[in-house]
Design a protein around this motif. Structure first.
Motif, PDB file in Angstrom:
ATOM      1  N   VAL A  24       2.850  -3.037  -9.546  1.00  9.74           N
ATOM      2  CA  VAL A  24       4.273  -2.710  -9.451  1.00  9.74           C
ATOM      3  C   VAL A  24       4.784  -2.944  -8.035  1.00  9.74           C
ATOM      4  N   LEU A  25       4.035  -2.478  -7.035  1.00  6.07           N
ATOM      5  CA  LEU A  25       4.472  -2.641  -5.646  1.00  6.07           C
ATOM      6  C   LEU A  25       4.476  -4.105  -5.224  1.00  6.07           C
ATOM      7  N   PHE A  26       3.445  -4.854  -5.627  1.00  2.00           N
ATOM      8  CA  PHE A  26       3.407  -6.274  -5.266  1.00  2.00           C
ATOM      9  C   PHE A  26       4.546  -7.043  -5.940  1.00  2.00           C
ATOM     10  N   ALA A  27       4.887  -6.662  -7.177  1.00  2.53           N
ATOM     11  CA  ALA A  27       6.000  -7.315  -7.867  1.00  2.53           C
ATOM     12  C   ALA A  27       7.318  -7.047  -7.132  1.00  2.53           C
ATOM     13  N   LEU A  28       7.503  -5.812  -6.671  1.00  3.15           N
ATOM     14  CA  LEU A  28       8.713  -5.466  -5.927  1.00  3.15           C
ATOM     15  C   LEU A  28       8.747  -6.169  -4.573  1.00  3.15           C
ATOM     16  N   TYR A  29       7.585  -6.218  -3.905  1.00  2.00           N
ATOM     17  CA  TYR A  29       7.512  -6.958  -2.638  1.00  2.00           C
ATOM     18  C   TYR A  29       7.874  -8.422  -2.863  1.00  2.00           C
ATOM     19  N   GLY A  30       7.371  -8.996  -3.939  1.00  2.00           N
ATOM     20  CA  GLY A  30       7.669 -10.395  -4.246  1.00  2.00           C
ATOM     21  C   GLY A  30       9.160 -10.624  -4.454  1.00  2.00           C
ATOM     22  N   PHE A  31       9.812  -9.703  -5.148  1.00  2.00           N
ATOM     23  CA  PHE A  31      11.252  -9.825  -5.384  1.00  2.00           C
ATOM     24  C   PHE A  31      12.033  -9.793  -4.072  1.00  2.00           C
ATOM     25  N   TYR A  32      11.697  -8.845  -3.205  1.00  2.00           N
ATOM     26  CA  TYR A  32      12.427  -8.724  -1.938  1.00  2.00           C
ATOM     27  C   TYR A  32      12.123  -9.891  -0.994  1.00  2.00           C
ATOM     28  N   TYR A  33      10.887 -10.372  -0.999  1.00  2.00           N
ATOM     29  CA  TYR A  33      10.568 -11.550  -0.183  1.00  2.00           C
ATOM     30  C   TYR A  33      11.323 -12.782  -0.704  1.00  2.00           C
ATOM     31  N   SER A  99      -7.815   7.157  -1.532  1.00  2.00           N
ATOM     32  CA  SER A  99      -6.407   6.901  -1.851  1.00  2.00           C
ATOM     33  C   SER A  99      -5.714   6.202  -0.680  1.00  2.00           C
ATOM     34  N   ALA A 100      -6.068   6.583   0.550  1.00  2.00           N
ATOM     35  CA  ALA A 100      -5.481   5.935   1.728  1.00  2.00           C
ATOM     36  C   ALA A 100      -5.913   4.474   1.814  1.00  2.00           C
ATOM     37  N   THR A 101      -7.137   4.173   1.410  1.00  2.23           N
ATOM     38  CA  THR A 101      -7.630   2.789   1.427  1.00  2.23           C
ATOM     39  C   THR A 101      -6.866   1.925   0.437  1.00  2.23           C
ATOM     40  N   VAL A 102      -6.613   2.477  -0.747  1.00  2.00           N
ATOM     41  CA  VAL A 102      -5.849   1.728  -1.752  1.00  2.00           C
ATOM     42  C   VAL A 102      -4.459   1.414  -1.215  1.00  2.00           C
ATOM     43  N   TYR A 103      -3.830   2.407  -0.582  1.00  2.00           N
ATOM     44  CA  TYR A 103      -2.492   2.192  -0.016  1.00  2.00           C
ATOM     45  C   TYR A 103      -2.541   1.170   1.113  1.00  2.00           C
ATOM     46  N   ALA A 104      -3.576   1.240   1.939  1.00  2.00           N
ATOM     47  CA  ALA A 104      -3.726   0.288   3.044  1.00  2.00           C
ATOM     48  C   ALA A 104      -3.904  -1.135   2.509  1.00  2.00           C
ATOM     49  N   ILE A 105      -4.668  -1.291   1.433  1.00  2.00           N
ATOM     50  CA  ILE A 105      -4.871  -2.607   0.828  1.00  2.00           C
ATOM     51  C   ILE A 105      -3.538  -3.186   0.365  1.00  2.00           C
ATOM     52  N   ILE A 106      -2.712  -2.329  -0.242  1.00  2.00           N
ATOM     53  CA  ILE A 106      -1.392  -2.772  -0.715  1.00  2.00           C
ATOM     54  C   ILE A 106      -0.519  -3.217   0.460  1.00  2.00           C
ATOM     55  N   LEU A 107      -0.515  -2.433   1.547  1.00  2.00           N
ATOM     56  CA  LEU A 107       0.296  -2.783   2.712  1.00  2.00           C
ATOM     57  C   LEU A 107      -0.178  -4.080   3.364  1.00  2.00           C
ATOM     58  N   VAL A 108      -1.488  -4.243   3.483  1.00  2.00           N
ATOM     59  CA  VAL A 108      -2.030  -5.474   4.062  1.00  2.00           C
ATOM     60  C   VAL A 108      -1.692  -6.671   3.171  1.00  2.00           C
ATOM     61  N   GLY A 109      -1.806  -6.459   1.856  1.00  2.00           N
ATOM     62  CA  GLY A 109      -1.455  -7.529   0.922  1.00  2.00           C
ATOM     63  C   GLY A 109       0.005  -7.926   1.010  1.00  2.00           C
ATOM     64  N   SER A 110       0.852  -6.935   1.340  1.00  2.00           N
ATOM     65  CA  SER A 110       2.287  -7.231   1.439  1.00  2.00           C
ATOM     66  C   SER A 110       2.613  -8.138   2.617  1.00  2.00           C
ATOM     67  N   LEU A 111       1.685  -8.250   3.564  1.00  2.00           N
ATOM     68  CA  LEU A 111       1.916  -9.092   4.741  1.00  2.00           C
ATOM     69  C   LEU A 111       1.619 -10.573   4.481  1.00  2.00           C
TER      70      LEU A 111
END
Length: 235
Positions: A24-33, A99-111
């Motif tokens: 869900v987060l990656f899809a939203l990141y993709g839309f905004y990018y 849980s923090a690692t999962v969130y960190a992976i998402i943030l790094v992926g968003s870059l």
């Protein structure tokens, strides 16, 4: 702690939770990018992509923590966990770091899109990285709060809604100061404001006080979670 951490990381990706939140987060990141690419200006990466995704992230983070202890209590597997030869602090930290690692992976992926765009233009990396780091610090504070809320109930839904409610309150707490006349209360709300601590990061400014604040909030709620588990262990 290592065993608990590995167990939690495995559970995130053997169940749909980790994949659903990330998707869900990656899809939203993709839309905004995609919107940024249409605008033709890399300036909007930090001001548009991450400012919008900040709210979405805070809304979805409770999903990562809703099952941390609630599921254990509901399935009675917490009995084995609490009687295992490991301290409650290690149990709490293992689950929290997962849980923090999962969130960190998402943030790094968003870059990744920003890095690709960087080959063809010059994004303002100070603003982008500042916003990402600020989002991570804000996020780990929410994850710690969610971990504590999850330890209070057997219902994952209650844990998710409770953490979500706190997240919303923290987002709108600044607006409450405009309707309160008591200056002491206003000062307390301003001090508790997560947004005022987060905002400097969006301008590329790294405030040590803000970093300490978010880490302290996380530490306090992890400590409370450990005390809650300790009381259940002895009972």
């Amino acid at each position: 702690m290592g065993a608990v951490y590995k167990r939690e990381m495995r559970s995130y990706f053997t169940s749909p939770i980790g994949y659903v939140v990330a998707a869900v987060l990656f899809a939203l990141y993709g839309f905004y990018y995609y919107s940024v690419m249409l605008s033709g200006s890399t300036y909007y990466i930090s001001t548009f992509v991450y400012s919008n995704m900040f709210i979405w992230s805070m809304m979805l983070l409770p999903i990562l923590t809703m099952r941390v202890f609630s599921e254990e209590q509901k399935n009675r597997t917490d009995q084995a966990l609490l009687t295992a030869p490991v301290g409650v602090g290690s149990i709490v930290l293992g689950k929290f770091f997962a849980s923090a690692t999962v969130y960190a992976i998402i943030l790094v992926g968003s870059l990744i899109p920003a890095i690709v765009i960087g080959f063809f233009s010059s994004p303002n990396w100070v603003l982008i990285l500042g916003t990402v780091i600020g989002s991570f610090l804000y996020g780990i504070a929410i994850l710690a709060i969610g971990t504590f809320v999850s330890s209070l109930t057997q219902s994952q839904i209650v844990a998710a809604i409770g953490t979500f409610g706190i997240s919303i309150l923290l987002v709108v707490i600044d607006q409450l100061t405009s309707i309160i006349s008591n200056q002491v209360v206003v000062q307390v709300l301003n001090w508790l404001s997560f947004n005022s601590r987060y905002t400097p990061f969006t301008t590329g400014t790294f405030h040590i006080a803000s970093i300490v604040f978010f880490l302290s909030v996380a530490a306090v709620f992890l400590f409370l979670t450990a005390r809650k588990l300790e009381s259940r262990r002895w009972s």
